[in-house]
Design a protein around this motif. Structure first.
Motif, PDB file in Angstrom:
ATOM      1  N   PHE A  66       0.763  -1.192   0.036  1.00 53.87           N
ATOM      2  CA  PHE A  66       0.037   0.011  -0.022  1.00 53.87           C
ATOM      3  C   PHE A  66       0.754   1.276   0.030  1.00 53.87           C
ATOM      4  CE2 PHE A  66      -2.074   3.305   2.598  1.00 53.87           C
ATOM      5  CZ  PHE A  66      -3.298   3.419   1.480  1.00 53.87           C
ATOM      6  N   ASN A  67       2.153   1.255   0.916  1.00 53.95           N
ATOM      7  CA  ASN A  67       2.820   2.518   0.901  1.00 53.95           C
ATOM      8  C   ASN A  67       3.650   2.714  -0.385  1.00 53.95           C
ATOM      9  OD1 ASN A  67       2.091   2.990   3.790  1.00 53.95           O
ATOM     10  ND2 ASN A  67       3.746   1.809   4.523  1.00 53.95           N
ATOM     11  N   MET A  68       3.977   1.578  -1.019  1.00 50.71           N
ATOM     12  CA  MET A  68       4.659   1.766  -2.142  1.00 50.71           C
ATOM     13  C   MET A  68       3.475   2.273  -3.519  1.00 50.71           C
ATOM     14  SD  MET A  68       7.711   0.908  -1.969  1.00 50.71           S
ATOM     15  CE  MET A  68       8.295   0.786  -3.822  1.00 50.71           C
ATOM     16  N   GLU A  69       2.265   1.795  -3.498  1.00 50.78           N
ATOM     17  CA  GLU A  69       1.304   2.502  -4.258  1.00 50.78           C
ATOM     18  C   GLU A  69       1.277   4.046  -4.006  1.00 50.78           C
ATOM     19  OE1 GLU A  69      -2.074   0.325  -3.905  1.00 50.78           O
ATOM     20  OE2 GLU A  69      -1.262  -1.584  -4.891  1.00 50.78           O
ATOM     21  N   GLN A  70       1.164   4.169  -2.832  1.00 50.16           N
ATOM     22  CA  GLN A  70       1.018   5.736  -2.463  1.00 50.16           C
ATOM     23  C   GLN A  70       2.204   6.518  -2.923  1.00 50.16           C
ATOM     24  OE1 GLN A  70      -1.623   7.248  -0.640  1.00 50.16           O
ATOM     25  NE2 GLN A  70      -2.633   5.401  -1.373  1.00 50.16           N
ATOM     26  N   VAL A  71       3.521   6.071  -2.881  1.00 48.93           N
ATOM     27  CA  VAL A  71       4.625   6.517  -3.125  1.00 48.93           C
ATOM     28  C   VAL A  71       4.627   7.012  -4.692  1.00 48.93           C
ATOM     29  CG1 VAL A  71       7.223   6.355  -3.522  1.00 48.93           C
ATOM     30  CG2 VAL A  71       6.081   5.592  -1.410  1.00 48.93           C
ATOM     31  N   GLU A  73       1.998   7.152  -6.558  1.00 51.81           N
ATOM     32  CA  GLU A  73       0.863   8.082  -6.839  1.00 51.81           C
ATOM     33  C   GLU A  73       1.377   9.608  -6.485  1.00 51.81           C
ATOM     34  OE1 GLU A  73      -1.985   8.131  -8.120  1.00 51.81           O
ATOM     35  OE2 GLU A  73      -1.504   6.027  -8.736  1.00 51.81           O
ATOM     36  N   HIS A  74       1.935   9.636  -5.219  1.00 55.30           N
ATOM     37  CA  HIS A  74       2.611  10.872  -4.669  1.00 55.30           C
ATOM     38  C   HIS A  74       3.737  11.543  -5.633  1.00 55.30           C
ATOM     39  CE1 HIS A  74       0.892  10.004  -0.628  1.00 55.30           C
ATOM     40  NE2 HIS A  74       0.192  11.232  -1.116  1.00 55.30           N
ATOM     41  N   THR A  75       4.412  10.635  -6.458  1.00 56.09           N
ATOM     42  CA  THR A  75       5.736  10.841  -7.181  1.00 56.09           C
ATOM     43  C   THR A  75       5.084  11.529  -8.467  1.00 56.09           C
ATOM     44  OG1 THR A  75       7.101   9.389  -6.272  1.00 56.09           O
ATOM     45  CG2 THR A  75       7.762  10.017  -8.386  1.00 56.09           C
ATOM     46  N   LYS A  76       4.130  10.769  -8.945  1.00 57.58           N
ATOM     47  CA  LYS A  76       3.417  11.545 -10.205  1.00 57.58           C
ATOM     48  C   LYS A  76       3.024  12.680  -9.983  1.00 57.58           C
ATOM     49  CE  LYS A  76       2.166   6.638 -12.114  1.00 57.58           C
ATOM     50  NZ  LYS A  76       1.090   5.686 -12.299  1.00 57.58           N
ATOM     51  N   GLU A  77       2.113  12.865  -8.823  1.00 55.44           N
ATOM     52  CA  GLU A  77       1.652  14.114  -8.517  1.00 55.44           C
ATOM     53  C   GLU A  77       2.751  15.135  -8.526  1.00 55.44           C
ATOM     54  OE1 GLU A  77      -1.107  17.082  -8.092  1.00 55.44           O
ATOM     55  OE2 GLU A  77      -1.722  14.756  -8.724  1.00 55.44           O
ATOM     56  N   GLY A  78       3.734  14.949  -7.808  1.00 55.89           N
ATOM     57  CA  GLY A  78       4.948  15.723  -7.685  1.00 55.89           C
ATOM     58  C   GLY A  78       5.599  16.203  -9.158  1.00 55.89           C
ATOM     59  N   ILE A  79       5.654  15.320 -10.069  1.00 53.46           N
ATOM     60  CA  ILE A  79       6.230  15.300 -11.212  1.00 53.46           C
ATOM     61  C   ILE A  79       5.278  16.413 -11.882  1.00 53.46           C
ATOM     62  CG2 ILE A  79       6.619  14.415 -13.474  1.00 53.46           C
ATOM     63  CD1 ILE A  79       7.505  12.026 -12.202  1.00 53.46           C
ATOM     64  N   LYS A  80       3.826  16.267 -11.819  1.00 52.42           N
ATOM     65  CA  LYS A  80       3.116  17.227 -12.517  1.00 52.42           C
ATOM     66  C   LYS A  80       3.437  18.531 -11.977  1.00 52.42           C
ATOM     67  CE  LYS A  80      -0.731  13.790 -13.314  1.00 52.42           C
ATOM     68  NZ  LYS A  80      -2.144  13.535 -12.971  1.00 52.42           N
ATOM     69  N   GLN A  81       3.207  18.719 -10.592  1.00 51.41           N
ATOM     70  CA  GLN A  81       3.401  20.022  -9.989  1.00 51.41           C
ATOM     71  C   GLN A  81       4.608  20.702 -10.626  1.00 51.41           C
ATOM     72  OE1 GLN A  81       1.394  21.691  -8.066  1.00 51.41           O
ATOM     73  NE2 GLN A  81      -0.136  20.056  -7.951  1.00 51.41           N
ATOM     74  N   LEU A  82       5.883  19.958 -10.599  1.00 51.80           N
ATOM     75  CA  LEU A  82       7.129  20.478 -11.002  1.00 51.80           C
ATOM     76  C   LEU A  82       6.976  20.997 -12.580  1.00 51.80           C
ATOM     77  CD1 LEU A  82       9.696  18.018  -9.797  1.00 51.80           C
ATOM     78  CD2 LEU A  82       9.497  20.230  -9.040  1.00 51.80           C
ATOM     79  N   GLU A  83       6.262  20.133 -13.377  1.00 48.40           N
ATOM     80  CA  GLU A  83       5.905  20.687 -14.766  1.00 48.40           C
ATOM     81  C   GLU A  83       5.283  21.761 -14.759  1.00 48.40           C
ATOM     82  OE1 GLU A  83       4.162  17.154 -16.667  1.00 48.40           O
ATOM     83  OE2 GLU A  83       6.177  15.960 -16.837  1.00 48.40           O
TER      84      GLU A  83
END
Length: 117
Positions: A66-71, A73-83
């Protein structure tokens, strides 16, 4: 030693000796069976403890998954925010340059007006 039991009245000494030997063997086998039963109980207890450990490990693995799935998702969201931030930064540069140039033009015009007076 002990007087022979009443049912043993028809047995001779050799037969009584065989009976006593067999009783000894039966007693030994009974003790061995009791030891085996105790070993089986201990083995059962070990397997029960092992089952509890396996269940606990399964729960821990589920949490890790579960924690890996959350990581992810959060990483994808972080990449979107950086873009998005990069796009805002790029679009803000030309505006800053234009503002800087307008301020310089205004300063130059002010200097020219003051110089001709």
């Amino acid at each position: 030693s002990l007087p022979p039991p009443p049912s043993a009245a028809g047995f001779n000494q050799q037969q009584m000796s065989v009976v006593e030997d067999l009783e000894g063997i039966v007693s030994e086998r009974d003790l061995e069976i009791q030891r085996i039963a105790q070993s089986i109980e201990e083995l059962s207890s070990i397997f029960k403890e092992l089952a509890v450990l396996v269940i606990d490990q399964g729960t821990i693995l589920d949490r890790i998954d579960f924690n890996m799935e959350q990581v992810v998702e959060h990483t994808k969201e972080g990449i979107k925010q950086l873009e998005k931030a990069e796009e805002h930064q790029k679009s803000a540069r030309p505006i800053k340059c234009i503002a800087c140039l307008l301020i310089m033009i205004a300063v130059m015009l002010t200097i020219l007006i003051l110089k001709h007076r």
